[in-house]
Every structure is written in C-alpha cells, then in structure tokens.
Design an enzyme around this catalytic site. Structure first.
Site, short mmCIF file in Angstrom:
data_model
loop_
_atom_site.label_atom_id
_atom_site.label_comp_id
_atom_site.label_asym_id
_atom_site.label_seq_id
_atom_site.Cartn_x
_atom_site.Cartn_y
_atom_site.Cartn_z
N GLU A 100 0.86 -1.05 -0.05
CA GLU A 100 0.01 -0.15 0.01
C GLU A 100 0.90 1.36 -0.03
O GLU A 100 0.57 2.28 -0.66
CB GLU A 100 -1.15 -0.07 1.27
CG GLU A 100 -1.98 -1.04 0.85
CD GLU A 100 -2.55 -1.57 2.12
OE1 GLU A 100 -2.38 -0.99 3.33
OE2 GLU A 100 -3.24 -2.75 2.14
N GLY A 178 -6.46 -7.85 1.38
CA GLY A 178 -7.90 -7.42 1.51
C GLY A 178 -8.85 -7.79 0.59
O GLY A 178 -9.91 -7.26 0.43
P1 13P Z 1 -5.40 -8.32 4.86
O1 13P Z 1 -5.17 -9.48 6.14
O2 13P Z 1 -6.65 -7.44 5.42
O3 13P Z 1 -5.81 -8.90 3.73
O4 13P Z 1 -4.41 -7.23 5.11
C1 13P Z 1 -2.90 -8.18 4.75
C2 13P Z 1 -1.82 -7.00 5.28
O5 13P Z 1 -1.84 -6.16 4.24
C3 13P Z 1 -1.19 -7.08 6.09
O6 13P Z 1 0.05 -6.28 6.15
#
Ligand code: 13P
Length: 255
Positions: A100, A178
């Site tokens: 991200e 996500g």
């Molecule tokens: P999720 O578990 O929500 O898919 O996110 C993983 C993540 O980016 C942890 O840094």
C-alpha cells in the site's frame, strides 16, 4: 534466531479509544497464554495510537510496531514521523515496504533503503514486505520470482549479515491483500522457500535458517493453521482479522 510471529497491521483503522481497548485485549490474551520467547505477538497501530497503547500493553508480551517511518532524521519535514521519535515511544519494530505504501505513496527501493537504515540506526526491527501483483502472478513463476527477488536485492539484501538479523520478511502477494483471496498453503510455501534460498545465496545457509518469514494476505482463523503449518512459513502479518480481538487470538493459537 527464527521466531514464530503473529503480527497485526491495523492500517488506518480504529479511533484511539478503540485501539487502546483492542491493544488491552491482545495484551491480556498474551499474558494468559504465557508464550515461550520464540513465539511473539506484534501489533502495529496507527502513529496516533502508539503513545497511549504503549502505556497499557505488557511490553514483555506484546511487541509494539509502527506502520512506517520517515526517510530522514528529524527536521523540516511537515507531517513526517522519524524512527527516533518512534523509538522514544517504546516502539520496537517498523513495517516497511508494504504494497500500500509502494502503490499509493510511490515508495520505491531507494526510499525504502533510507528508511531501513534509519530504523536500524535506532535499533528497531524491520518487518519488510515484498510480493507480486495479480498481473505479475499471472505472468508466471519466472517473472514473479524475479519481482520478489528484486524487491529484496535492492533493499534488505544490501545490509550486512549482522544488520540483516534485525529483518523479518513478510511475503504479501498484492492480489491476496484485503481481497479475500488467500495464497494456498502450497503457493505460500513455494515463495517462502524461494525467499529463504535467496537469503542463503546472498548471505549463507545459517542466516537463511534463522530468518523469520511471515505470510500476509487475507489470513483468517479459517485458513491460517494450514498456511502456518508449512515448513518455511513462520507466522503471519495480518490486516483485517487483526482488528477483531477474538480472530487475532485464534490466529495466535493457529501459530
Ligand atoms: P489483510 O489481512 O486484510 O488481507 O491484509 C494483509 C496485510 O496487508 C497485512 O499487512
């Protein structure tokens, strides 16, 4: 030495009050479990939550991490938070290289290496994320292996073996973050093994053996045990499921 870690990356979620409550629950759970030293629990709340959370957790049982740090030392950098400021709050580790941050904030290897060096200079551990996008995955193993390798070669692999001891790798396939799509245990194992081999090539077999490699991407109580059971998977970096104390507890148990 290799650790077994369940780490919660809260991302930009929870109010301060909600975060403090969640952290208290995680800390109480950790105290109740009384885990051996090699089994660690990490939480990475937003910056605004770190100081109050540091006051309520048992720091012997829960490791406080930040989700980022600045690429410079203190100075005229409006809005930034330096590694030394984090250190002063009782933060022990920092997540760097999350997809991200790479995608939305255009962080590249050059910026990440500056952050890594500054965090290490403050004695912080680094949870360094790497992983391929959906398109890169679909282009085949040659390509995605090279993508992951390049993310490591340009950053953490430039560190000395001594410095690298402070690095935890988190393999987070971007297509699984996500999205509800999780890597299969076999897919996770394949990449973790690949990463461990590359660590051995860059350093040596002992360093590779001692490195903790976490899986991240839609990990939840229903799928974690199978993934964590794989030989080269040493735990998870958890997003969504780390925001619910019960689910996070189940993930700790799965590890
Ligand atoms: P999720 O578990 O929500 O898919 O996110 C993983 C993540 O980016 C942890 O840094």
């Amino acid at each position: 030495m290799r650790k077994l870690i369940v780490a919660g990356n809260w991302k930009m979620n929870t109010s301060v009050a909600e975060g403090v409550e969640l952290a208290k629950k995680v800390s109480e759970y950790a105290e109740k479990k009384n885990l051996p030293a090699e089994k660690q629990i990490v939480i990475a709340p937003p910056f605004t939550h770190l100081a109050p959370i540091a006051q309520v957790i048992n720091a012997d049982k829960v490791i406080l991490a930040a989700q980022d740090c600045a690429a410079t030392t203190n100075g005229a950098y409006t809005g930034e938070v330096s590694a030394s400021m984090l250190k002063g709050l009782g933060v022990k580790a920092v997540i760097l290289g999350h997809s991200e941050r790479r995608q939305y904030f255009k962080e590249n290897s050059e910026i990440l290496l500056k952050k890594i060096k500054l965090a290490l200079a403050e004695g912080l551990d680094i949870i360094f994320c790497c992983g391929e996008t959906k398109d890169q995955r679909e282009a085949g193993a040659n390509l995605y292996n090279n993508v992951i390798k390049a993310q490591l070669v340009d950053t953490v692999f430039t560190l000395s073996a001594e410095e690298f001891k402070k690095v935890i790798i988190a393999y987070e396939p971007v297509w699984a973050i996500g999205t509800g799509l999780t890597a299969t245990p076999e897919q996770a194992q394949e990449i973790h093994e690949f990463i461990r081999k590359e660590i051995a090539n860059n350093y040596n077999a002992q360093v590779a053996e001692d490195t903790t490699i976490l899986y991240g991407g839609s990990c939840k109580p229903s799928n974690a045990a199978e993934i964590f059971a794989k030989k080269d998977v040493d735990g998870g970096l958890i997003g969504g499921a780390s925001l619910k104390a019960d689910d996070f507890g189940k993930l700790i148990d799965a590890r």
